[in-house]
Scaffold this motif. Sequence first.
Motif, PDB file in Angstrom:
ATOM      1  N   LEU A 131      33.030  49.221  48.456  1.00 50.95           N
ATOM      2  CA  LEU A 131      32.262  47.984  48.627  1.00 50.95           C
ATOM      3  C   LEU A 131      32.597  47.342  49.965  1.00 50.95           C
ATOM      4  CD1 LEU A 131      32.832  46.459  45.087  1.00 50.95           C
ATOM      5  CD2 LEU A 131      30.798  47.663  45.900  1.00 50.95           C
ATOM      6  N   THR A 132      31.591  46.765  50.615  1.00 55.09           N
ATOM      7  CA  THR A 132      31.784  46.000  51.843  1.00 55.09           C
ATOM      8  C   THR A 132      31.380  44.561  51.569  1.00 55.09           C
ATOM      9  OG1 THR A 132      31.338  47.928  53.215  1.00 55.09           O
ATOM     10  CG2 THR A 132      31.149  45.770  54.280  1.00 55.09           C
ATOM     11  N   TYR A 133      32.302  43.650  51.848  1.00 59.59           N
ATOM     12  CA  TYR A 133      32.071  42.214  51.653  1.00 59.59           C
ATOM     13  C   TYR A 133      31.800  41.577  53.007  1.00 59.59           C
ATOM     14  CZ  TYR A 133      34.071  42.825  47.007  1.00 59.59           C
ATOM     15  OH  TYR A 133      34.317  43.235  45.731  1.00 59.59           O
ATOM     16  N   GLY A 134      30.895  40.605  53.044  1.00 63.78           N
ATOM     17  CA  GLY A 134      30.537  39.920  54.281  1.00 63.78           C
ATOM     18  C   GLY A 134      29.342  40.583  54.932  1.00 63.78           C
ATOM     19  N   LYS A 135      28.755  39.877  55.899  1.00 62.92           N
ATOM     20  CA  LYS A 135      27.569  40.385  56.576  1.00 62.92           C
ATOM     21  C   LYS A 135      27.973  41.375  57.667  1.00 62.92           C
ATOM     22  CE  LYS A 135      24.915  36.245  55.670  1.00 62.92           C
ATOM     23  NZ  LYS A 135      24.312  35.046  56.202  1.00 62.92           N
TER      24      LYS A 135
ATOM     25  N   GLY B 144      28.619  43.083  61.042  1.00 63.28           N
ATOM     26  CA  GLY B 144      28.835  42.480  62.348  1.00 63.28           C
ATOM     27  C   GLY B 144      29.690  41.229  62.326  1.00 63.28           C
ATOM     28  N   GLU B 145      29.974  40.699  61.151  1.00 60.70           N
ATOM     29  CA  GLU B 145      30.818  39.525  61.021  1.00 60.70           C
ATOM     30  C   GLU B 145      32.136  39.944  60.376  1.00 60.70           C
ATOM     31  OE1 GLU B 145      28.805  36.483  58.821  1.00 60.70           O
ATOM     32  OE2 GLU B 145      27.154  36.358  60.248  1.00 60.70           O
ATOM     33  N   LEU B 146      33.076  38.992  60.326  1.00 61.93           N
ATOM     34  CA  LEU B 146      34.329  39.286  59.656  1.00 61.93           C
ATOM     35  C   LEU B 146      34.055  39.562  58.183  1.00 61.93           C
ATOM     36  CD1 LEU B 146      36.796  36.658  61.135  1.00 61.93           C
ATOM     37  CD2 LEU B 146      36.688  39.106  61.604  1.00 61.93           C
ATOM     38  N   GLY B 147      34.687  40.526  57.660  1.00 62.11           N
ATOM     39  CA  GLY B 147      34.517  40.904  56.263  1.00 62.11           C
ATOM     40  C   GLY B 147      35.602  41.896  55.914  1.00 62.11           C
ATOM     41  N   ARG B 148      35.419  42.584  54.811  1.00 63.12           N
ATOM     42  CA  ARG B 148      36.402  43.598  54.424  1.00 63.12           C
ATOM     43  C   ARG B 148      35.704  44.696  53.644  1.00 63.12           C
ATOM     44  NH1 ARG B 148      38.297  43.361  49.122  1.00 63.12           N
ATOM     45  NH2 ARG B 148      37.539  41.595  47.953  1.00 63.12           N
ATOM     46  N   THR B 149      36.335  45.860  53.671  1.00 64.93           N
ATOM     47  CA  THR B 149      35.845  47.017  52.935  1.00 64.93           C
ATOM     48  C   THR B 149      36.942  47.465  51.986  1.00 64.93           C
ATOM     49  OG1 THR B 149      34.459  47.687  54.793  1.00 64.93           O
ATOM     50  CG2 THR B 149      34.951  49.375  53.156  1.00 64.93           C
ATOM     51  N   THR B 150      36.593  47.705  50.742  1.00 67.02           N
ATOM     52  CA  THR B 150      37.566  48.132  49.745  1.00 67.02           C
ATOM     53  C   THR B 150      37.907  49.608  49.924  1.00 67.02           C
ATOM     54  OG1 THR B 150      35.893  48.768  48.106  1.00 67.02           O
ATOM     55  CG2 THR B 150      36.673  46.478  48.055  1.00 67.02           C
ATOM     56  N   GLU B 151      39.032  49.994  49.385  1.00 62.04           N
ATOM     57  CA  GLU B 151      39.373  51.410  49.307  1.00 62.04           C
ATOM     58  C   GLU B 151      38.447  52.040  48.265  1.00 62.04           C
ATOM     59  OE1 GLU B 151      41.670  53.313  50.983  1.00 62.04           O
ATOM     60  OE2 GLU B 151      41.914  51.552  52.253  1.00 62.04           O
ATOM     61  N   PRO B 152      38.049  53.295  48.460  1.00 58.90           N
ATOM     62  CA  PRO B 152      37.209  53.953  47.453  1.00 58.90           C
ATOM     63  C   PRO B 152      37.931  53.988  46.102  1.00 58.90           C
ATOM     64  CG  PRO B 152      37.349  55.262  49.456  1.00 58.90           C
ATOM     65  CD  PRO B 152      38.339  54.157  49.600  1.00 58.90           C
ATOM     66  N   LYS B 153      37.177  53.712  45.041  1.00 54.47           N
ATOM     67  CA  LYS B 153      37.754  53.697  43.696  1.00 54.47           C
ATOM     68  C   LYS B 153      36.760  54.324  42.723  1.00 54.47           C
ATOM     69  CE  LYS B 153      39.953  50.597  40.394  1.00 54.47           C
ATOM     70  NZ  LYS B 153      40.290  49.221  40.068  1.00 54.47           N
ATOM     71  N   ILE B 154      37.288  55.069  41.759  1.00 56.95           N
ATOM     72  CA  ILE B 154      36.436  55.715  40.767  1.00 56.95           C
ATOM     73  C   ILE B 154      36.154  54.752  39.611  1.00 56.95           C
ATOM     74  CG2 ILE B 154      36.343  57.558  39.032  1.00 56.95           C
ATOM     75  CD1 ILE B 154      37.786  59.344  40.993  1.00 56.95           C
ATOM     76  N   TYR B 155      34.879  54.693  39.215  1.00 56.55           N
ATOM     77  CA  TYR B 155      34.440  53.865  38.087  1.00 56.55           C
ATOM     78  C   TYR B 155      33.546  54.699  37.186  1.00 56.55           C
ATOM     79  CZ  TYR B 155      35.807  49.732  40.735  1.00 56.55           C
ATOM     80  OH  TYR B 155      36.514  48.797  41.439  1.00 56.55           O
ATOM     81  N   LYS B 156      33.569  54.412  35.896  1.00 54.61           N
ATOM     82  CA  LYS B 156      32.532  54.912  35.002  1.00 54.61           C
ATOM     83  C   LYS B 156      31.294  54.107  35.347  1.00 54.61           C
ATOM     84  CE  LYS B 156      35.429  56.275  31.167  1.00 54.61           C
ATOM     85  NZ  LYS B 156      35.728  56.094  29.741  1.00 54.61           N
TER      86      LYS B 156
END
Length: 98
Positions: free
Chosen positions: A17-21, A23-35
Motif C-alpha cells: 500500500l502507498t499512503y499519500g498523494k 509526488g508528495e510526502l507519504g509512505r509505502t508499506t512492506e509487502p504483506k500476504i493477506y487472505k
Amino acid sequence: MNDRKHEVMPGTILLTLTYGKPGELGRTTEPKIYKAALQHLHSFSAVILLPLEIGVDLLKAPGISRARIQQSDGNFIDGAVRCVQQNYFELVEDPKPR
C-alpha cells in the motif's frame, strides 16, 4: 520476492500500500500476504481483505492512494485506490503499455 516469506498461495495476495498523494510526502508499506477475495470488474478490481482488522490500516492518514497486488498466479495489478471502506477497497488498474 521468491522466498518462502512472500509465497502467494491460492486465496491470498501479496499487498503493498502507498499512503499519500504521488509526488508528495507519504509512505509505502512492506509487502504483506493477506487472505483476499478479488473480483475483476469492467473498470476496476474490488478487493476484500481478511482479517477485518485490516480496515484500521486501510483508513490511516494521509489515506491510501495506490496499491500493488501480486496474485497467486504471479500476475501483478498496480493502480490508484478509491472507495475505501473497512476491509474493502477498489483498485483502478494503471493502463498497460502497448
